[in-house]
Design a protein around this motif. Structure first.
Motif, mmCIF file in Angstrom:
data_model
loop_
_atom_site.group_PDB
_atom_site.id
_atom_site.type_symbol
_atom_site.label_atom_id
_atom_site.label_comp_id
_atom_site.label_asym_id
_atom_site.label_seq_id
_atom_site.Cartn_x
_atom_site.Cartn_y
_atom_site.Cartn_z
ATOM 1 N N LEU A 120 13.347 55.589 91.658
ATOM 2 C CA LEU A 120 13.481 54.653 92.847
ATOM 3 C C LEU A 120 14.824 55.163 93.348
ATOM 4 C CD1 LEU A 120 12.297 51.247 91.070
ATOM 5 C CD2 LEU A 120 11.130 52.796 92.923
ATOM 6 N N GLY A 121 15.653 55.885 92.638
ATOM 7 C CA GLY A 121 16.971 56.069 93.250
ATOM 8 C C GLY A 121 18.000 54.801 93.133
ATOM 9 N N ALA A 122 17.927 54.112 91.877
ATOM 10 C CA ALA A 122 18.760 52.924 91.740
ATOM 11 C C ALA A 122 20.074 53.466 91.555
ATOM 12 C CB ALA A 122 18.031 52.084 90.696
ATOM 13 N N SER A 123 21.134 52.621 91.681
ATOM 14 C CA SER A 123 22.588 53.023 91.426
ATOM 15 C C SER A 123 23.003 51.949 90.411
ATOM 16 C CB SER A 123 23.489 52.668 92.644
ATOM 17 O OG SER A 123 23.346 51.612 93.316
ATOM 18 N N ALA A 124 22.327 50.904 90.155
ATOM 19 C CA ALA A 124 22.613 49.876 89.102
ATOM 20 C C ALA A 124 21.633 49.144 88.248
ATOM 21 C CB ALA A 124 23.437 48.812 89.926
ATOM 22 N N MET A 125 21.982 48.806 87.262
ATOM 23 C CA MET A 125 20.831 48.053 86.415
ATOM 24 C C MET A 125 21.277 46.664 86.535
ATOM 25 S SD MET A 125 19.214 50.423 85.158
ATOM 26 C CE MET A 125 17.851 50.018 83.972
ATOM 27 N N HIS A 126 20.055 45.775 86.611
ATOM 28 C CA HIS A 126 20.486 44.364 86.733
ATOM 29 C C HIS A 126 19.777 43.153 85.659
ATOM 30 C CE1 HIS A 126 22.248 44.969 90.483
ATOM 31 N NE2 HIS A 126 21.313 45.892 90.774
ATOM 32 N N PRO A 127 20.012 43.668 84.311
ATOM 33 C CA PRO A 127 19.586 42.863 83.123
ATOM 34 C C PRO A 127 19.759 41.523 83.107
ATOM 35 C CG PRO A 127 20.911 44.132 82.235
ATOM 36 C CD PRO A 127 21.135 44.739 83.780
ATOM 37 N N HIS A 128 18.911 40.501 82.550
ATOM 38 C CA HIS A 128 19.502 39.341 82.160
ATOM 39 C C HIS A 128 20.486 39.319 81.083
ATOM 40 C CE1 HIS A 128 19.284 35.048 80.378
ATOM 41 N NE2 HIS A 128 19.184 34.892 81.709
ATOM 42 N N HIS A 129 21.540 38.659 80.992
ATOM 43 C CA HIS A 129 22.551 38.843 80.180
ATOM 44 C C HIS A 129 22.423 38.818 78.585
ATOM 45 C CE1 HIS A 129 23.540 34.605 79.018
ATOM 46 N NE2 HIS A 129 22.895 34.298 80.024
ATOM 47 N N GLU A 130 21.246 38.031 78.374
ATOM 48 C CA GLU A 130 20.739 37.876 77.121
ATOM 49 C C GLU A 130 20.187 39.035 76.201
ATOM 50 O OE1 GLU A 130 18.423 34.278 76.804
ATOM 51 O OE2 GLU A 130 20.249 33.053 76.876
ATOM 52 N N LEU A 131 19.754 39.946 77.275
ATOM 53 C CA LEU A 131 19.071 41.158 76.989
ATOM 54 C C LEU A 131 19.839 42.518 76.781
ATOM 55 C CD1 LEU A 131 16.014 41.032 79.542
ATOM 56 C CD2 LEU A 131 15.912 40.554 77.067
ATOM 57 N N ILE A 132 21.202 42.344 77.052
ATOM 58 C CA ILE A 132 22.083 43.612 77.001
ATOM 59 C C ILE A 132 23.104 43.495 75.747
ATOM 60 C CG2 ILE A 132 22.002 44.129 79.316
ATOM 61 C CD1 ILE A 132 24.605 42.984 79.919
ATOM 62 N N ASP A 133 23.596 44.490 75.453
ATOM 63 C CA ASP A 133 24.794 44.545 74.429
ATOM 64 C C ASP A 133 25.617 45.989 74.702
ATOM 65 O OD1 ASP A 133 23.036 46.739 73.434
ATOM 66 O OD2 ASP A 133 22.270 45.625 71.887
ATOM 67 N N GLU A 134 26.625 46.093 73.822
ATOM 68 C CA GLU A 134 27.613 47.140 74.170
ATOM 69 C C GLU A 134 26.844 48.413 74.410
ATOM 70 O OE1 GLU A 134 32.110 48.413 72.977
ATOM 71 O OE2 GLU A 134 30.985 47.117 72.057
ATOM 72 N N GLN A 135 25.769 48.749 73.508
ATOM 73 C CA GLN A 135 25.153 49.953 73.525
ATOM 74 C C GLN A 135 24.080 50.199 74.712
ATOM 75 O OE1 GLN A 135 25.129 47.808 70.952
ATOM 76 N NE2 GLN A 135 26.287 48.852 69.495
ATOM 77 N N TRP A 136 23.835 49.302 75.222
ATOM 78 C CA TRP A 136 23.078 49.455 76.556
ATOM 79 C C TRP A 136 23.925 49.422 77.521
ATOM 80 C CZ3 TRP A 136 18.179 50.876 76.816
ATOM 81 C CH2 TRP A 136 17.502 50.467 75.751
ATOM 82 N N ILE A 137 25.019 48.823 77.588
ATOM 83 C CA ILE A 137 25.935 49.243 78.728
ATOM 84 C C ILE A 137 26.507 50.550 78.652
ATOM 85 C CG2 ILE A 137 28.181 48.409 79.541
ATOM 86 C CD1 ILE A 137 27.639 45.672 78.567
ATOM 87 N N GLU A 138 26.975 50.945 77.517
ATOM 88 C CA GLU A 138 27.269 52.358 77.416
ATOM 89 C C GLU A 138 26.228 53.308 77.690
ATOM 90 O OE1 GLU A 138 28.589 53.000 73.278
ATOM 91 O OE2 GLU A 138 30.444 51.663 73.664
ATOM 92 N N ARG A 139 24.998 53.177 77.505
ATOM 93 C CA ARG A 139 23.862 54.070 77.751
ATOM 94 C C ARG A 139 23.906 54.154 79.503
ATOM 95 N NH1 ARG A 139 17.831 54.179 75.166
ATOM 96 N NH2 ARG A 139 17.076 55.878 76.338
ATOM 97 N N TRP A 140 23.734 53.020 79.844
ATOM 98 C CA TRP A 140 23.567 52.870 81.263
ATOM 99 C C TRP A 140 24.692 53.505 82.078
ATOM 100 C CZ3 TRP A 140 21.550 47.338 80.434
ATOM 101 C CH2 TRP A 140 20.344 47.380 79.975
ATOM 102 N N HIS A 141 25.955 53.049 81.773
ATOM 103 C CA HIS A 141 27.194 53.929 82.380
ATOM 104 C C HIS A 141 27.106 55.420 82.131
ATOM 105 C CE1 HIS A 141 29.814 49.936 82.268
ATOM 106 N NE2 HIS A 141 28.964 50.057 83.397
#
Length: 75
Positions: free
Chosen positions: A10-31
């Motif tokens: 889709l050519g997305a530039s950002a992820m928009h997960p609900h805050h309860e679904l994320i942790d530091e590992q996911w953020i690091e991975r997406w970044h």
């Protein structure tokens, strides 16, 4: 969708997960894949502070003024 598999075609530039679904590992991975991480709907100051500390780029909330005031006062 949590893994972001649809973001690439889709050519997305950002992820928009609900805050309860994320942790530091996911953020690091997406970044590491070049995505900004913007989460929703966070109305608790402490949760916003935590999310900021682990690298969330933006937070969507119901009362931005209250969140900004809380962040400014540290409460």
């Amino acid at each position: 969708l949590r893994h972001g598999w649809a973001a690439y075609p889709l050519g997305a530039s950002a992820m928009h997960p609900h805050h309860e679904l994320i942790d530091e590992q996911w953020i690091e991975r997406w970044h590491s894949h070049g995505f900004a991480v913007n989460t929703w709907t966070v109305d608790e100051i402490r949760r916003v502070q935590h999310l900021s500390s682990i690298g969330v780029n933006a937070v969507i909330c119901n009362d931005p003024g209250a969140i900004l005031r809380g962040l400014a006062t540290g409460s």
